[in-house]
Design a protein around this motif. Structure first.
Motif, PDB file in Angstrom:
ATOM      1  N   VAL A  35      -9.034   1.878  -7.692  1.00  0.00           N
ATOM      2  CA  VAL A  35      -8.098   1.342  -6.696  1.00  0.00           C
ATOM      3  C   VAL A  35      -7.252   0.284  -7.393  1.00  0.00           C
ATOM      4  O   VAL A  35      -7.793  -0.652  -7.990  1.00  0.00           O
ATOM      5  CB  VAL A  35      -8.837   0.726  -5.490  1.00  0.00           C
ATOM      6  CG1 VAL A  35      -7.827   0.129  -4.506  1.00  0.00           C
ATOM      7  CG2 VAL A  35      -9.704   1.770  -4.803  1.00  0.00           C
ATOM      8  N   VAL A  36      -5.936   0.435  -7.316  1.00  0.00           N
ATOM      9  CA  VAL A  36      -5.013  -0.551  -7.878  1.00  0.00           C
ATOM     10  C   VAL A  36      -4.147  -1.079  -6.737  1.00  0.00           C
ATOM     11  O   VAL A  36      -3.517  -0.298  -6.020  1.00  0.00           O
ATOM     12  CB  VAL A  36      -4.123   0.064  -8.972  1.00  0.00           C
ATOM     13  CG1 VAL A  36      -3.180  -0.995  -9.541  1.00  0.00           C
ATOM     14  CG2 VAL A  36      -4.977   0.673 -10.080  1.00  0.00           C
ATOM     15  N   ILE A  37      -4.140  -2.393  -6.561  1.00  0.00           N
ATOM     16  CA  ILE A  37      -3.362  -3.020  -5.494  1.00  0.00           C
ATOM     17  C   ILE A  37      -2.410  -4.031  -6.120  1.00  0.00           C
ATOM     18  O   ILE A  37      -2.829  -4.889  -6.906  1.00  0.00           O
ATOM     19  CB  ILE A  37      -4.275  -3.700  -4.461  1.00  0.00           C
ATOM     20  CG1 ILE A  37      -5.224  -2.653  -3.846  1.00  0.00           C
ATOM     21  CG2 ILE A  37      -3.432  -4.377  -3.368  1.00  0.00           C
ATOM     22  CD1 ILE A  37      -6.214  -3.214  -2.851  1.00  0.00           C
ATOM     23  N   VAL A  38      -1.127  -3.905  -5.777  1.00  0.00           N
ATOM     24  CA  VAL A  38      -0.106  -4.762  -6.366  1.00  0.00           C
ATOM     25  C   VAL A  38       0.562  -5.590  -5.274  1.00  0.00           C
ATOM     26  O   VAL A  38       1.024  -5.046  -4.268  1.00  0.00           O
ATOM     27  CB  VAL A  38       0.959  -3.929  -7.108  1.00  0.00           C
ATOM     28  CG1 VAL A  38       1.930  -4.848  -7.840  1.00  0.00           C
ATOM     29  CG2 VAL A  38       0.298  -2.957  -8.089  1.00  0.00           C
ATOM     30  N   LEU A  39       0.590  -6.898  -5.478  1.00  0.00           N
ATOM     31  CA  LEU A  39       1.269  -7.818  -4.571  1.00  0.00           C
ATOM     32  C   LEU A  39       2.613  -8.172  -5.202  1.00  0.00           C
ATOM     33  O   LEU A  39       2.678  -8.957  -6.156  1.00  0.00           O
ATOM     34  CB  LEU A  39       0.429  -9.081  -4.340  1.00  0.00           C
ATOM     35  CG  LEU A  39      -1.027  -8.858  -3.907  1.00  0.00           C
ATOM     36  CD1 LEU A  39      -1.693 -10.201  -3.590  1.00  0.00           C
ATOM     37  CD2 LEU A  39      -1.109  -7.928  -2.712  1.00  0.00           C
TER      38      LEU A  39
ATOM     39  N   LEU B 260      -1.905   1.157  -4.264  1.00  0.00           N
ATOM     40  CA  LEU B 260      -1.355   0.537  -3.060  1.00  0.00           C
ATOM     41  C   LEU B 260      -0.426  -0.606  -3.471  1.00  0.00           C
ATOM     42  O   LEU B 260      -0.866  -1.591  -4.063  1.00  0.00           O
ATOM     43  CB  LEU B 260      -2.491   0.018  -2.180  1.00  0.00           C
ATOM     44  CG  LEU B 260      -2.131  -0.772  -0.921  1.00  0.00           C
ATOM     45  CD1 LEU B 260      -1.265   0.055   0.021  1.00  0.00           C
ATOM     46  CD2 LEU B 260      -3.406  -1.234  -0.207  1.00  0.00           C
ATOM     47  N   ALA B 261       0.863  -0.450  -3.181  1.00  0.00           N
ATOM     48  CA  ALA B 261       1.854  -1.451  -3.560  1.00  0.00           C
ATOM     49  C   ALA B 261       2.430  -2.104  -2.310  1.00  0.00           C
ATOM     50  O   ALA B 261       3.118  -1.451  -1.524  1.00  0.00           O
ATOM     51  CB  ALA B 261       2.969  -0.805  -4.380  1.00  0.00           C
TER      52      ALA B 261
ATOM     53  N   LEU C 226     -11.713  -1.926  -9.016  1.00  0.00           N
ATOM     54  CA  LEU C 226     -10.540  -2.466  -8.328  1.00  0.00           C
ATOM     55  C   LEU C 226      -9.726  -3.312  -9.303  1.00  0.00           C
ATOM     56  O   LEU C 226     -10.279  -4.174  -9.994  1.00  0.00           O
ATOM     57  CB  LEU C 226     -10.985  -3.335  -7.151  1.00  0.00           C
ATOM     58  CG  LEU C 226      -9.901  -4.174  -6.455  1.00  0.00           C
ATOM     59  CD1 LEU C 226      -8.922  -3.276  -5.708  1.00  0.00           C
ATOM     60  CD2 LEU C 226     -10.532  -5.188  -5.510  1.00  0.00           C
ATOM     61  N   ILE C 227      -8.429  -3.043  -9.369  1.00  0.00           N
ATOM     62  CA  ILE C 227      -7.486  -3.886 -10.115  1.00  0.00           C
ATOM     63  C   ILE C 227      -6.492  -4.469  -9.115  1.00  0.00           C
ATOM     64  O   ILE C 227      -5.963  -3.747  -8.272  1.00  0.00           O
ATOM     65  CB  ILE C 227      -6.730  -3.085 -11.190  1.00  0.00           C
ATOM     66  CG1 ILE C 227      -7.690  -2.575 -12.270  1.00  0.00           C
ATOM     67  CG2 ILE C 227      -5.626  -3.946 -11.824  1.00  0.00           C
ATOM     68  CD1 ILE C 227      -7.025  -1.658 -13.288  1.00  0.00           C
ATOM     69  N   VAL C 228      -6.256  -5.773  -9.206  1.00  0.00           N
ATOM     70  CA  VAL C 228      -5.249  -6.440  -8.372  1.00  0.00           C
ATOM     71  C   VAL C 228      -4.297  -7.175  -9.313  1.00  0.00           C
ATOM     72  O   VAL C 228      -4.744  -7.889 -10.220  1.00  0.00           O
ATOM     73  CB  VAL C 228      -5.877  -7.433  -7.378  1.00  0.00           C
ATOM     74  CG1 VAL C 228      -4.820  -7.946  -6.404  1.00  0.00           C
ATOM     75  CG2 VAL C 228      -7.039  -6.791  -6.618  1.00  0.00           C
ATOM     76  N   THR C 229      -3.001  -6.994  -9.109  1.00  0.00           N
ATOM     77  CA  THR C 229      -2.028  -7.614 -10.004  1.00  0.00           C
ATOM     78  C   THR C 229      -0.687  -7.749  -9.294  1.00  0.00           C
ATOM     79  O   THR C 229      -0.598  -7.590  -8.071  1.00  0.00           O
ATOM     80  CB  THR C 229      -1.902  -6.791 -11.310  1.00  0.00           C
ATOM     81  OG1 THR C 229      -1.081  -7.482 -12.246  1.00  0.00           O
ATOM     82  CG2 THR C 229      -1.338  -5.405 -11.040  1.00  0.00           C
ATOM     83  N   CYS C 230       0.364  -8.073 -10.066  1.00  0.00           N
ATOM     84  CA  CYS C 230       1.722  -8.168  -9.524  1.00  0.00           C
ATOM     85  C   CYS C 230       2.681  -7.504 -10.499  1.00  0.00           C
ATOM     86  O   CYS C 230       2.316  -7.213 -11.647  1.00  0.00           O
ATOM     87  CB  CYS C 230       2.112  -9.621  -9.280  1.00  0.00           C
ATOM     88  SG  CYS C 230       2.210 -10.606 -10.792  1.00  0.00           S
ATOM     89  N   ASP C 231       3.906  -7.269 -10.074  1.00  0.00           N
ATOM     90  CA  ASP C 231       4.886  -6.579 -10.915  1.00  0.00           C
ATOM     91  C   ASP C 231       5.772  -7.534 -11.697  1.00  0.00           C
ATOM     92  O   ASP C 231       6.373  -7.158 -12.704  1.00  0.00           O
ATOM     93  CB  ASP C 231       5.749  -5.642 -10.057  1.00  0.00           C
ATOM     94  CG  ASP C 231       6.412  -6.387  -8.897  1.00  0.00           C
ATOM     95  OD1 ASP C 231       5.824  -7.364  -8.403  1.00  0.00           O
ATOM     96  OD2 ASP C 231       7.502  -5.969  -8.476  1.00  0.00           O
TER      97      ASP C 231
END
Length: 371
Positions: free
Chosen positions: A39-43, A240-241, A287-292
């Motif tokens: 799961v990759v979620i980008v804020l 999920l972006a 799970l990876i959580v990051t930003c662009d």
């Protein structure tokens, strides 16, 4: 001549030794890995300053950015930076950081940066998913990317075909991921959900009637669409972006920027809790959580923007937790990571070596792929 020949032979031996070590490393990980799902979620545009330090007093105290200072201070302020950041993102710090690792606190010299010079949304997501700074993606103009991306690559692997799903608030993803040719499931911005269940039909109706707080659909609808898809179709890879942190920052609305960050932390928490209750995902998901991209900070008024002219808007952060990731918490050692490393890292976490046909991708983040 003999000396030159010996030197060349030694160089060849050294090269072979490095190659063998890398192959052995990859083989060892493939044999020992427990992760079967990602799961990759980008804020979008979420600054590292708020992630690591919580609410920014300089912005809270500027009336042009914070409309309701008393409310924001009561909800998010504490003199202790660690307590402030936990107020803002409790799941991130009490679960993701506690059970995994977080990179990018520049106060410790632990840095993470984009490599693209544009420091914009489309170039950032492109770099993250292709593994390099694509010179053809230099703005947010909706042009179709010709570079192979890691999600398309994973979707071609045995046991992952048709099991990769993308849910995004932004309308750029069908272009970045070349929806017409990649065979990925992509639901972005105003896309409806072509499923007959009452849950999906309700989401379609909510989207039709929603009053968009920005130019794109609300993150809440993107999140619920992804959540219902997980429950119904159980993808092995979910990307999920979410976009409202960036949108409200561009509006100069620090109140809503913080409120959105808190809400999205809660969304991540509830999605993770749901997935850990399902046999397919429990103890088998990373799970990876990051930003662009980042935002301006050295000049406080520049926090609303990012781009080539705002140097510090290339500063990002990366967090991850999962069964194959050592629970080392906040990284406080000096080090440098790059957004372009994430593409190969996503593949490697699942046991694959991402070698695009169209370009050379940056190597994975080794600390995230082997304990």
């Amino acid at each position: 001549m003999a000396a030159a020949g010996t030197s060349g032979f030694q160089a060849m031996k050294a090269c072979l030794a490095v190659t063998f070590a890398l192959l052995s490393f990859s083989h060892a990980f493939a044999q020992s890995r427990k992760t079967e799902n990602l799961v990759v979620i980008v804020l979008d545009g979420m600054r590292w300053q708020e992630v690591f330090e919580g609410a920014d007093s300089a912005l809270i105290n500027k009336p042009q950015f914070t409309r309701n200072k008393d409310r924001i201070k009561s909800r998010y302020w504490n003199d202790d930076a660690k307590k402030r950041r936990e107020k803002l993102m409790p799941f991130f710090w009490n679960t993701v950081a506690a059970q995994g690792v977080v990179y990018g606190n520049r106060n410790f010299g632990n840095t993470a940066d984009v490599t693209n010079p544009f420091r914009l949304t489309y170039p950032g997501f492109s770099e993250m998913l292709t593994g390099f700074a694509d010179p053809a993606i230099s703005s947010n103009r909706l042009v179709t990317s010709k570079s192979q991306n890691v999600l398309e690559f994973i979707n071609r692997q045995n046991a992952y075909q048709g099991k990769v799903a993308v849910f995004a608030t932004s309308d750029l993803f069908p272009f970045l991921l070349d929806r017409a040719n990649s065979k990925l499931y992509i639901n972005a911005d105003s896309d409806s959900l072509a499923f007959l269940s009452k849950e999906f039909q309700l989401l379609n109706e909510m989207q039709r009637l929603s009053n968009k707080p920005t130019t794109e659909r609300p993150d809440l609808l993107t999140y619920f669409a992804a959540r219902e898809y997980v429950k119904a179709y159980k993808p092995k890879v979910l990307y999920l972006a979410l976009g409202e942190t960036d949108a409200f920052a561009h509006q100069g609305n620090y109140d809503q920027y913080l409120e959105t960050a808190k809400a999205e932390d809660q969304m991540i928490s509830e999605l993770w809790t749901l997935m850990q209750s399902m046999p397919q995902y429990k103890d088998k998901t990373t799970l990876i959580v990051t930003c662009d991209h980042g935002r301006g900070n050295q000049i406080k008024e520049q926090w609303i923007g990012h781009g080539a002219q705002i140097k510090d808007s290339g500063e990002i952060w990366i967090a991850a937790m999962g069964p194959d990731i050592k629970a080392s918490g906040e990284a406080k050692n000096k080090g440098q990571l790059y957004q372009a490393q994430l593409a190969a890292t996503m593949a490697a976490i699942l046991g694959f070596d991402f070698q695009p046909e169209t370009h050379k991708a940056m190597e994975p983040i080794r600390s995230l792929i082997l304990k």
